[in-house]
Design an enzyme around this catalytic site. Sequence first.
Site, PDB file in Angstrom:
ATOM      1  N   TYR A  27     -18.309  -6.931   3.996  1.00 46.01           N
ATOM      2  CA  TYR A  27     -17.971  -6.408   5.325  1.00 46.01           C
ATOM      3  C   TYR A  27     -18.011  -4.891   5.365  1.00 46.01           C
ATOM      4  CZ  TYR A  27     -16.878 -11.040   7.007  1.00 46.01           C
ATOM      5  OH  TYR A  27     -16.991 -12.333   7.396  1.00 46.01           O
ATOM      6  N   GLU A  75      -7.698 -27.746 -14.593  1.00 46.43           N
ATOM      7  CA  GLU A  75      -8.755 -27.554 -13.600  1.00 46.43           C
ATOM      8  C   GLU A  75      -8.244 -27.558 -12.172  1.00 46.43           C
ATOM      9  OE1 GLU A  75     -11.967 -30.348 -14.044  1.00 46.43           O
ATOM     10  OE2 GLU A  75     -12.756 -29.892 -12.060  1.00 46.43           O
ATOM     11  N   ASP A 103     -11.156 -32.661 -15.383  1.00 40.97           N
ATOM     12  CA  ASP A 103     -11.504 -34.017 -14.990  1.00 40.97           C
ATOM     13  C   ASP A 103     -12.408 -34.626 -16.047  1.00 40.97           C
ATOM     14  OD1 ASP A 103     -10.139 -34.206 -12.608  1.00 40.97           O
ATOM     15  OD2 ASP A 103     -11.795 -33.430 -11.391  1.00 40.97           O
TER      16      ASP A 103
END
Lengths: 370, 612
Positions: free
Chosen positions: A111, A204, A256
Site C-alpha cells: 500500500y 501446526e 497433521d
Amino acid sequence: MSKKSDKAKALQKKATEKQKNILEMLKSHGAKIYEDLDNGQFPKFSIPSRSVSNIVYDKKLRQYILGNSTALRSSRNTSQLRSFTQLMWLAFFANRLTNEKKSSTLRDIYYSSQAFAIDFEDQAESDNIIVDLEAVTSRPREDFHIFPEERSSIFGDLNIEYTIPGYEGKSMNLANHPDGYAIGPSLTTAELVDTSAEIVIAIEKGGLFTRFVEEQVDKKFKSIIINTGGQAPRSTRTLLKRLHDEMKLPVIILTDGDVYGEHIAMVIKSGSANAAHLRELTVPDAKWVGVWATDIEKYKLPTIPMTESDIKRCYDLQKDPRYLDGIWKKELEVFLRLKRKAELEAFSKYGLTNITEKYLPQKLELAKSL
Amino acid sequence: MSSIKEKFNQISPSEFFYRNRDLAGFSNPTRSLYTAVREFVENGLDACDQKGILPDIHLTIKAVDPEKPDPKPYILTVKDNGPGIESKHVPLAFGTVLYGSKFGLKQARGMFGLGATMAILYGQITTNKPVTVKSSTDAKTSDEFELILDIQKNKPVILKHKTKDVSKKGLSVSIFLEGDYSKAGAKIRDYVYQTSLITPYATITFDDPKGEKYHYPRIIKTMPRPPTIIRPHPYGIDVETIRRMIVESQFEIPTIDDAMIEKVRKDLGLSKKNLSFTAIMAKAKTRWKNLSRQVRVVIALMSFLKMDFEKLNKIRIEDIDVPNKKLFYWDFGDSQSKSVDMDPESQYYRQLTNTVQGETLTAFLTKRFQRVGPTTAVKFAQFAGFKPEKRIGSMTNQELVKLSDALQKFDDFMSPDPSCLAPLGEEPLEKGMRKFFEPDFLAVIQRNASAYSGFPFVVEMGIAYGGNINTRGIKVYRYANRIPLLYDEGSDVVLKVVNDIDWSRYKAKGDPPLVIVSHICSTRIPYKTVGKENVADRQEIEKELKLAIQFIARKLSVFMNKKGQAEAAKKRANLYAKYIPLIAQFCTELAGKTKEPNVQKILQEEKPIENE
C-alpha cells in the site's frame, strides 16, 4: 536492577550496531546507483539467480542455498526497468523504516508504494521485490523492519526483554496470557532472558494450540508451545532457531498426518527453496514426531482419502534430496501406500484429551531416541 | 427429330436471351439496374480505350416518377466521348442481339456488346419504352434514333430518326427500365467508385436519382497501351475451332469472270493480243515467278481444260475432285456439267491440289497460331505423328481430333503472347491508389504474363496501409479486365489467396487498415458463374496471385518493421522518461545526497529519431 539496565544497554548497543550496518550497506548500494546515473550510465547491479537451476541443497548446512550464478539487472533493459525502479524504491523505503525504527508488514509495503507512484500490480509483485531485496543484500526482510502479517503465536514460561524503541529493557513472561502472544516484530527482536521449559513444541494448528494451553501442556511437559499457523512464518522460524540455539531447547514438531504436515516440519528443520537466499532460518536438530503415516495404522486413526494433488505432492517430495532417507523417506512411502491421511484432531475419536494424555507423552519419549 | 430441330431454329437469339435473362444478370429490378449500369459504362470505356481516347463517362439515373415506391421505372443514360457508331450501324448494333464489333482475341471488358443489348431488351420488356441512341462520329452531326427490338425476329424497329448539329463526338444511350435504386444504390455507387479506382485515366460522373453527384476526375493523362488482336495459342484450341481455321486457310478457286480473265491477260502482258492456248501456256511459263496465286490457279485450270480465254469465258468451275483427279465444270454453251482428267505428273496439278487442300501442317501452325516457328512446327508434326507437309485440308475427322489432342499435349510451345492484354500498369495503379486512399504505405506489382489453358493472363496487385484507410481488417478490391467484381466474393480465388496468407508473418497483426487491389487481365477470365462476379481457382492464376501478394506483402513487412522499430524506440524513451527520474530520486536519499544526479544525459541519448 543495575544489572538489568546494563544488559539493556548492551542490547541497545547491539541493536544500534546492527541498524548501523544495515544503513551503511543500503547507502553503499544507493551510492553506486547514484554514481552510475551521474556519469550518464544506466545503473545496474547483480543479483543471485533464484531460478530453480541455481537452488541447490547444501548437505553441510542442511538447507537449500543459492548457487553461484548471478543475474545482471540493468535499467537499460526496458523489460527490467520497472522492477529495477520498484527495487530502488523498496531499498529507499526500507532505509527510511530502518532509519526511523518503524515496522511495516508485507501488505503495508504494497500500500505504501502507491504513495510514491510505484505501480505494483498486486501484493504478490511487491512481495517478490522484497525477496529481491533480501537476495541482493543477503539479509532477511525482518532486518529492514518488514514483517509478515502475524498469525503465529507462542505460550509458555519464557521471560523476554524488548529491544524495540520505547520498550527497551521492558520484560514479559510469555505464560501470562492464555491466548498466547503473537510472534511479531517486537517478539522476534526481543532478548530471550530465561525459561523453565525443557522443550519447544511447535504445532501446526491454532485449535490444538488452544487445547494444549487449556490442558496445561506447558506445565505438564515443561514446554513452550508455538502455533506455526500452518507453514511457519520466517519470524517464527527465527524464534524457533533462537530458542534452540540460545536457550538450548530441543524442538519437536507436531503436524497433521499428511504430506503437507511432513513438509511443514521439514521447512522448520531445513528451510525452503523459496528462502534459499537466506541463512539462519533453520533448526536442523528439530524433530518431527507426528502425526506419521505409520501412526495412522498404529493408533487406528480415522482417515480421509488423499486427493490427487496430495499424491502428486508425495511424488514431488520423493525427488527432494532431503527425503531420501530416514523417517522422511519411510513416512512418504507409507502415505503413498495408504493413500489416506489423518488430521491432528483425529485423536478426538478416543476422547478430547487423548492427544495430550496418551499420544503426546509417547511421542515425547520417542523423540529422545530420534 | 427434324421437327424438334425446326422448333429450336425458330427461336431468335433475342427470344433466347429474353427467356434466359436471369443468366445475364437481369433477374430482378435491383440486380438489373446494376447490371444495366455496368454494361453501358463498360461499353463506353471500351470504346474509348480502343481508340485511345481519354474517357469521359457521364452516368445519369432518374426516376420517372420520384414519388412512387421502388421498384419503379427509371431512365438510365450513359454518355461517352468515344468514337461513336456510324449512323447505318446504330439500329443493328442496338436493336439486334449478337451484333457487335468486339470479335477477335484480345482483352476487353465485355464480349460482343451483348450485355448492352440485353439491358435494352430488359428495359423494353419492363417499361415498353424505346431506347434512345445519339451518336456522333465526326463531332459535327449527331444521329438520334428511337428504337425498339422485335424480339421474335431479332430485328430493330426504328421509331424515330433525326439528325442534329453537335460539337462533340461520342455516344449516348438512354433506356427506360424497371429498377430498385433504394436497394441497388449502394452497389452502383461502389461500382462507380471502384471503376474509377482501376480507370485513373477516366473521368466518371454519376448523377443519382436522389440528386447526389459522384464525380471522379481523371488522375493521370496517359492511357495504358491498347491491346492488339492476336492469333490464338495452340493450347485451348478445340476441333471445332481448328475446322473453322482450316476453312479460312483454304484458297478459294477464283471465279473466272471477265474481270479475272482481264487480270490474267494483264499479268501475262497480253492485254491486246488474243493468243492460242499453247501460246498462253508458254507465256505463263516464262512469267511464272511473277504471277500472283490467283493467276497461277487460273493458268493451272487452263492447262487441264486446254482452253483459251475465249472458251474459258463460257464455263464455270464446279469442283476439283482431288481423290479422283478430275476437274468438273459447267459449260454454258452446252448447258451441262463436264469433266476432264487431271494428270498428277503435271506441274500444275500440285498448284491446284495445294490450293484446294490448304496449307501444309507446318505452314498452318506457323501462320495461324501465335509464337509457333518452323522448327517448333516440324517438331510438333513429329510429336503428333503427321508428315510436316501434310495438307491441313486433306485431314479426316479422326485426324483432326488427333491433331487437336496433340496440340494440347505438346510441351514445347512458347507461352502465350501477352500483347493482347492491357494491364493497367504499375504507375497508373499506384497513382490511382494513392489518390483514393492517401495511405502511409503503398506497393504495387505487375507480374509477368502467364497462361492457363492457352489463355494469357497478367496479374496486377497493389497494397495500401494506413492513412485515409479507416476500415478495420483487410479490404479487397477485385478486378478482372478492369471491371470491379462486387458480388459473390466469398468463393473468389483472390479472396482465397488473401485469406491463406498469414498476415502476422508480414507484421500486419489484428485488424490492420489494409486495402488490396487485385487486377486479373486475360483474354478469357475463368469466371465461376455466368454472373461473372468471381474468378475460379485455376492453379496457374492462383500461383501468380500468390507470388504477387507475397511480393507486396514483403514490402509491407519492411515498412511495418521500420514503423515497429520507431514505435518501440518511442515506447522505450517513454519508459526511461518515466522511471529513470524515479530511480534518481530514490537513490539520492539512499546515498545520503541532497542533489539528484543528472539523468538528462541518458534521456537525451535514448530519444527516438523523429520521422524515421
